[in-house]
Design an enzyme around this catalytic site. Structure first.
Site, PDB file in Angstrom:
ATOM      1  N   GLU A  90       0.832  -1.202   0.000  1.00 39.71           N
ATOM      2  CA  GLU A  90       0.000   0.000   0.000  1.00 39.71           C
ATOM      3  C   GLU A  90       0.864   1.249   0.000  1.00 39.71           C
ATOM      4  O   GLU A  90       1.906   1.294   0.633  1.00 39.71           O
ATOM      5  CB  GLU A  90      -0.827   0.061   1.286  1.00 39.71           C
ATOM      6  CG  GLU A  90      -1.789  -1.052   1.444  1.00 39.71           C
ATOM      7  CD  GLU A  90      -2.434  -1.027   2.819  1.00 39.71           C
ATOM      8  OE1 GLU A  90      -2.372   0.008   3.510  1.00 39.71           O
ATOM      9  OE2 GLU A  90      -2.990  -2.059   3.196  1.00 39.71           O
ATOM     10  N   CYS A 103       3.141   8.450   1.641  1.00 40.73           N
ATOM     11  CA  CYS A 103       3.498   7.533   2.721  1.00 40.73           C
ATOM     12  C   CYS A 103       3.848   6.186   2.084  1.00 40.73           C
ATOM     13  O   CYS A 103       3.000   5.549   1.457  1.00 40.73           O
ATOM     14  CB  CYS A 103       2.313   7.415   3.676  1.00 40.73           C
ATOM     15  SG  CYS A 103       2.624   6.292   5.027  1.00 40.73           S
ATOM     16  N   CYS A 110       5.121  -6.855   8.089  1.00 38.33           N
ATOM     17  CA  CYS A 110       6.035  -6.352   9.117  1.00 38.33           C
ATOM     18  C   CYS A 110       6.140  -7.404  10.210  1.00 38.33           C
ATOM     19  O   CYS A 110       5.168  -8.107  10.485  1.00 38.33           O
ATOM     20  CB  CYS A 110       5.511  -5.038   9.693  1.00 38.33           C
ATOM     21  SG  CYS A 110       6.633  -4.304  10.898  1.00 38.33           S
ATOM     22  N   CYS A 114       3.333  -4.762  16.473  1.00 40.02           N
ATOM     23  CA  CYS A 114       2.602  -3.746  17.251  1.00 40.02           C
ATOM     24  C   CYS A 114       1.107  -4.098  17.251  1.00 40.02           C
ATOM     25  O   CYS A 114       0.537  -4.384  16.193  1.00 40.02           O
ATOM     26  CB  CYS A 114       2.818  -2.348  16.661  1.00 40.02           C
ATOM     27  SG  CYS A 114       4.556  -1.909  16.532  1.00 40.02           S
ATOM     28  N   CYS A 117      -1.680  -2.484  14.850  1.00 38.06           N
ATOM     29  CA  CYS A 117      -1.336  -2.297  13.440  1.00 38.06           C
ATOM     30  C   CYS A 117      -1.705  -3.513  12.583  1.00 38.06           C
ATOM     31  O   CYS A 117      -1.354  -4.644  12.905  1.00 38.06           O
ATOM     32  CB  CYS A 117       0.168  -2.039  13.361  1.00 38.06           C
ATOM     33  SG  CYS A 117       0.773  -1.918  11.688  1.00 38.06           S
ATOM     34  N   GLU A 158       8.872  -1.882   9.014  1.00 35.22           N
ATOM     35  CA  GLU A 158       9.716  -1.089   9.907  1.00 35.22           C
ATOM     36  C   GLU A 158      10.967  -0.708   9.100  1.00 35.22           C
ATOM     37  O   GLU A 158      11.794  -1.564   8.779  1.00 35.22           O
ATOM     38  CB  GLU A 158      10.077  -1.941  11.139  1.00 35.22           C
ATOM     39  CG  GLU A 158      11.250  -1.452  11.953  1.00 35.22           C
ATOM     40  CD  GLU A 158      11.164   0.008  12.404  1.00 35.22           C
ATOM     41  OE1 GLU A 158      10.176   0.390  13.025  1.00 35.22           O
ATOM     42  OE2 GLU A 158      12.111   0.771  12.096  1.00 35.22           O
ATOM     43  N   SER A 189       9.881   6.883  10.051  1.00 34.74           N
ATOM     44  CA  SER A 189       9.192   6.533  11.294  1.00 34.74           C
ATOM     45  C   SER A 189       9.620   5.144  11.752  1.00 34.74           C
ATOM     46  O   SER A 189       9.583   4.182  10.977  1.00 34.74           O
ATOM     47  CB  SER A 189       7.681   6.556  11.037  1.00 34.74           C
ATOM     48  OG  SER A 189       7.002   6.006  12.131  1.00 34.74           O
ATOM     49  N   LEU A 213       5.899   5.998  19.661  1.00 33.41           N
ATOM     50  CA  LEU A 213       6.118   5.808  21.105  1.00 33.41           C
ATOM     51  C   LEU A 213       4.903   5.124  21.748  1.00 33.41           C
ATOM     52  O   LEU A 213       5.011   4.044  22.293  1.00 33.41           O
ATOM     53  CB  LEU A 213       6.403   7.176  21.742  1.00 33.41           C
ATOM     54  CG  LEU A 213       6.841   7.147  23.205  1.00 33.41           C
ATOM     55  CD1 LEU A 213       8.139   6.404  23.385  1.00 33.41           C
ATOM     56  CD2 LEU A 213       6.972   8.582  23.738  1.00 33.41           C
ATOM     57  N   ASN A 288      -6.693   3.999  14.826  1.00 32.94           N
ATOM     58  CA  ASN A 288      -7.619   3.392  13.876  1.00 32.94           C
ATOM     59  C   ASN A 288      -7.999   1.997  14.356  1.00 32.94           C
ATOM     60  O   ASN A 288      -7.163   1.272  14.885  1.00 32.94           O
ATOM     61  CB  ASN A 288      -6.957   3.262  12.507  1.00 32.94           C
ATOM     62  CG  ASN A 288      -7.070   4.549  11.720  1.00 32.94           C
ATOM     63  OD1 ASN A 288      -8.153   4.976  11.365  1.00 32.94           O
ATOM     64  ND2 ASN A 288      -5.940   5.174  11.467  1.00 32.94           N
ATOM     65  N   CYS A 331      -2.197   1.943   8.273  1.00 35.75           N
ATOM     66  CA  CYS A 331      -1.211   1.103   7.617  1.00 35.75           C
ATOM     67  C   CYS A 331      -1.574  -0.383   7.599  1.00 35.75           C
ATOM     68  O   CYS A 331      -1.916  -0.974   8.589  1.00 35.75           O
ATOM     69  CB  CYS A 331       0.138   1.423   8.246  1.00 35.75           C
ATOM     70  SG  CYS A 331       1.056   0.243   9.118  1.00 35.75           S
TER      71      CYS A 331
HETATM   72  S1  SF4 Z   1       3.366   0.110  13.468  1.00 40.28           S
HETATM   73 FE1  SF4 Z   1       5.070   0.003  12.008  1.00 40.28          FE
HETATM   74  S2  SF4 Z   1       6.619  -1.219  13.116  1.00 40.28           S
HETATM   75 FE2  SF4 Z   1       4.686  -1.566  14.192  1.00 40.28          FE
HETATM   76  S3  SF4 Z   1       3.841  -3.421  13.228  1.00 40.28           S
HETATM   77 FE3  SF4 Z   1       2.982  -1.634  12.108  1.00 40.28          FE
HETATM   78  S4  SF4 Z   1       4.327  -1.351  10.367  1.00 40.28           S
HETATM   79 FE4  SF4 Z   1       5.418  -2.630  11.838  1.00 40.28          FE
END
Ligand code: SF4
Length: 348
Positions: A90, A103, A110, A114, A117, A158, A189, A213, A288, A331
């Protein structure tokens, strides 16, 4: 066969030299590619013999645009792009008064885990090469018919987990033979891979560093960001201070506000105390919703209270404009939806 977009000008010159051809041809080829001529046979001032060699050695790895979604206010557009290996990623553009910001994804998926996400739900499939990251911009610029002015490495992946390719991408996109986007117009980021932040600090790049953070103490951060099991918040803040010392650049801290998890008044006070004395700006992001988790967006009222507390402590902050929530702009959500529909890991 190599993706020519992975090459720097120096590398392409070396290739021409190796072919017993003039090195200046490298610049001619890049002039065509960065003016959106993506077929060697259309490069009319390159002799046919050289075009043949180029066709045998390289391809121009522009992804196919699979789907385009535009937000109802028309300011955010999301592109689902497919590379020739079948992987889909994306890319999002945001229209501001100063121009377009893009972006970019740096990995397919990834592995950072997190909790808020969608990109990480199916793990990481592969690192994108520098040329693939660059090609996201080229593919989108061709559609919108104008140049992108700002680049944000904040899509899926990442960036510091794909360190060499991302640094190479920054160097290429910054170069005048390529898109000539200044380092100060590039934001990277990261969820906080401390040793890699030190490496970019030591390179003294002028990019903006944004730290995801999302919590001001280790206990809470470990619950939402597994990277915290590896690097403590103290280590992270210390390396951010080091980054500022080396580069004189202000750090951006991203803080997703999750209802009743990290959006209470005591969280705002703790965050203020943590960031006191750092040259920084805090982006407060109403989280989100991701299908798999139970996280909910903070109320408008608690967002205002949170922001006001930071102001009281002298911590500069803005509440990020919510862009594109009607097109799954967070994302990884769109790619995931696409993969679920097609029932394949790569979206083929
Ligand atoms: S926020 Fe960024 S580092 Fe964390 S899982 Fe999503 S894409 Fe990966």
């Amino acid at each position: 066969m190599n993706n020519i977009l992975d090459f720097t000008l120096l590398e392409l010159k070396a290739w021409f030299k190796n072919q017993n051809e003039s090195e200046y041809r490298a610049k001619q080829v890049f002039d065509f590619i960065y003016r959106n001529v993506w077929d060697f046979d259309d490069m009319n001032n390159i002799p046919i013999t050289i075009r043949k060699k180029l066709n045998e050695a390289f391809y121009i790895g522009i992804p196919k645009v699979v789907e385009i979604y535009e937000s109802s206010d028309k300011n955010t557009t999301k592109y689902l792009l497919m590379f020739n290996d079948g992987n889909v990623i994306e890319t999002v553009t945001m229209k501001y008064t100063y121009g377009y910001s893009i972006c970019l994804s740096t990995q397919v998926g990834c592995r950072m885990g997190c909790k808020f996400c969608a990109s990480t739900v199916n793990g990481m499939v592969k690192n994108l090469t520098s040329g693939e990251i660059l090609a996201e911009i080229l593919a989108v610029e061709k559609i919108i018919g104008t140049r992108i002015s700002n680049v944000v490495l904040m899509g899926s992946g990442e960036p510091l987990d794909n360190f060499n390719n991302v640094i190479k991408f920054i160097n290429i996109v910054n170069a005048d033979y390529s898109l000539n986007i200044g380092q100060r117009h590039i934001t990277l980021s990261t969820c906080g891979i401390v040793p890699k932040i030190k490496e970019i600090a030591d390179m003294k790049m002028q990019i903006t560093l944004a730290i995801s953070l999302h919590a001001a103490n280790d206990e809470l951060r470990k619950n939402i960001m597994p990277i915290s099991n590896k690097y403590s918040i103290k280590e992270l803040i210390d390396i951010c201070k080091y980054y500022t010392e080396k580069t004189n650049r202000r750090i951006t801290f991203e803080y997703s506000l999750i209802k009743e998890i990290n959006d209470r008044e005591e969280n705002a006070i703790e965050l203020s105390n943590l960031l006191k004395g750092t040259l920084c700006h805090v982006n407060l992001i109403p989280v989100n919703k991701v299908t798999d988790n139970t996280f909910e967006k903070s109320t408008k009222e608690s967002i205002i209270i949170f922001s006001n507390i930071l102001n009281k402590f002298g911590i500069q902050n803005t509440v990020r404009r919510e862009m594109g929530t009607d097109i799954n702009a967070a994302c990884g959500q769109l790619r995931r939806k696409y993969i679920e529909l097609k029932g394949d890991n790569r979206g083929e």
